[in-house]
Design an enzyme around this catalytic site. Structure first.
Site, PDB file in Angstrom:
ATOM      1  CG  ASP A  67      -0.321  -0.387   2.519  1.00  0.00           C
ATOM      2  OD1 ASP A  67       0.922  -0.395   2.598  1.00  0.00           O
ATOM      3  OD2 ASP A  67      -1.055  -0.659   3.486  1.00  0.00           O
ATOM      4  CG  ASN A 136      -9.637  -1.062  11.411  1.00  0.00           C
ATOM      5  OD1 ASN A 136      -8.662  -1.675  10.994  1.00  0.00           O
ATOM      6  ND2 ASN A 136     -10.090   0.047  10.841  1.00  0.00           N
ATOM      7  CG  HIS A 138      -6.387  -1.764   8.469  1.00  0.00           C
ATOM      8  ND1 HIS A 138      -6.648  -0.535   9.028  1.00  0.00           N
ATOM      9  CD2 HIS A 138      -5.041  -1.875   8.475  1.00  0.00           C
ATOM     10  CE1 HIS A 138      -5.508   0.052   9.339  1.00  0.00           C
ATOM     11  NE2 HIS A 138      -4.522  -0.734   9.020  1.00  0.00           N
ATOM     12  CD  GLU A 143      -9.378   1.408   7.144  1.00  0.00           C
ATOM     13  OE1 GLU A 143      -9.353   0.524   8.017  1.00  0.00           O
ATOM     14  OE2 GLU A 143      -8.897   2.541   7.320  1.00  0.00           O
TER      15      GLU A 143
HETATM   16  C1  GLP Z   1      -1.140   0.571   8.609  1.00  0.00           C
HETATM   17  C2  GLP Z   1      -0.728  -0.129   7.299  1.00  0.00           C
HETATM   18  C3  GLP Z   1      -0.826  -1.617   7.393  1.00  0.00           C
HETATM   19  C4  GLP Z   1      -0.243  -2.053   8.714  1.00  0.00           C
HETATM   20  C5  GLP Z   1      -1.151  -1.584   9.819  1.00  0.00           C
HETATM   21  C6  GLP Z   1      -0.602  -1.840  11.219  1.00  0.00           C
HETATM   22  O1  GLP Z   1      -2.167   1.467   8.476  1.00  0.00           O
HETATM   23  N1  GLP Z   1      -1.416   0.300   6.126  1.00  0.00           N
HETATM   24  O2  GLP Z   1      -0.191  -2.236   6.284  1.00  0.00           O
HETATM   25  O3  GLP Z   1      -0.159  -3.444   8.775  1.00  0.00           O
HETATM   26  O4  GLP Z   1      -1.578  -0.254   9.650  1.00  0.00           O
HETATM   27  O5  GLP Z   1       0.422  -0.972  11.512  1.00  0.00           O
HETATM   28  P1  GLP Z   1       1.353  -1.163  12.784  1.00  0.00           P
HETATM   29  O6  GLP Z   1       2.223  -2.323  12.471  1.00  0.00           O
HETATM   30  O7  GLP Z   1       2.133   0.115  12.880  1.00  0.00           O
HETATM   31  O8  GLP Z   1       0.462  -1.401  13.954  1.00  0.00           O
END
Ligand code: GLP
Length: 242
Positions: A67, A136, A138, A143
């Site tokens: 992403d 959440n 995702h 989402e």
């Molecule tokens: C972000 C990214 C995801 C990631 C997630 C968790 O928004 N788009 O690819 O896995 O949220 O992030 P973190 O590892 O900082 O908790």
């Protein structure tokens, strides 16, 4: 699905790096699907350490990231492109021409999504997809919603995701409101999937994703349907039980 409990974040990072290294050794020109966020930082640091010791060679590896924020240039320190260079690409012998992320500045979002899907297809698909998980549920930026999105698409970020990611920006207003993400269909086409989840604050959602019903309200729950998923989670993330 294999669920592997790590003692702590360091152990989780080493286990995940072991799996990526094994993939690279077994298939030196593998297509790695990569992820950003705080979860994989330790894993990238471990891979860099092993690279410096001469244990792993990334020279033929191809990568596609999950992403990217819409509206951020590569040079922006909050872009995922910047993250990947800082934590991984600039520290190992990967050929930067073989690395790919959605272009946050693309003029036509629909065209950019088509380009990205066609690119993944032309590489022969993803051999190993790394995933983190949002609070959440995702994955990538898919989402919670009413249906599972198939291909790469441009999403409106949910308030909770903007809130969670604002720690990286000067203010909440600076957090982009949209992002490009591989779709659930794109992710599910990967031959193997590695999910890393850390911390007690993800325990409830991880329990839902692993043991709850498969529903687009918890996007990560779809992974229950994939034939080759390894989840590495630390004790804290697995503390909600089954
Ligand atoms: C972000 C990214 C995801 C990631 C997630 C968790 O928004 N788009 O690819 O896995 O949220 O992030 P973190 O590892 O900082 O908790």
């Amino acid at each position: 699905m294999v669920i592997c409990e790590a003692k702590d974040y360091k152990d989780l990072s080493r286990k995940a790096a072991n799996i990526i290294s094994a993939q690279v050794i077994m298939k030196p020109d593998a297509v790695l699907g990569l992820a950003t966020g705080s979860s994989p930082e330790g894993m990238y640091a471990q891979l860099v350490e092993w690279y410096n010791k001469g244990d792993v060679d990334f020279s033929r590896i191809r990568t596609v990231n999950l992403d990217e924020y819409r509206g951020l240039a590569k040079e922006n320190e909050q872009s995922y492109d910047y993250f990947m260079h800082k934590h991984f690409f600039d520290k190992v012998n990967i050929d930067v021409n073989n690395t790919n992320l959605p272009n946050g500045l693309a003029e036509d979002p629909e065209e950019e999504c088509r380009r990205y899907d066609a690119l993944i297809e032309s590489l022969g698909g993803v051999d190993l997809q790394l995933l983190g998980m949002g609070h959440n549920g995702h994955i990538g930026f898919n989402e919670p919603g009413d249906f599972f999105d198939k291909g790469t698409h441009c999403v409106d970020l949910q308030p909770s995701t903007i809130e969670a990611n604002k720690r990286f920006f000067e203010s909440e207003d600076d957090v982009p409101k949209q992002a490009y993400t591989m779709g659930i269909g794109t992710i599910m086409k990967a031959k193997k999937i590695l999910v890393i989840v850390s911390g007690a604050d993800k325990a409830e959602i991880l329990k839902k994703a692993l043991y709850g019903p498969v529903t687009p309200k918890v996007p990560a729950s779809i992974l229950q349907m994939h034939p080759d998923v390894t989840v590495i989670a630390d004790k804290a993330a697995l503390s909600a039980g089954e």
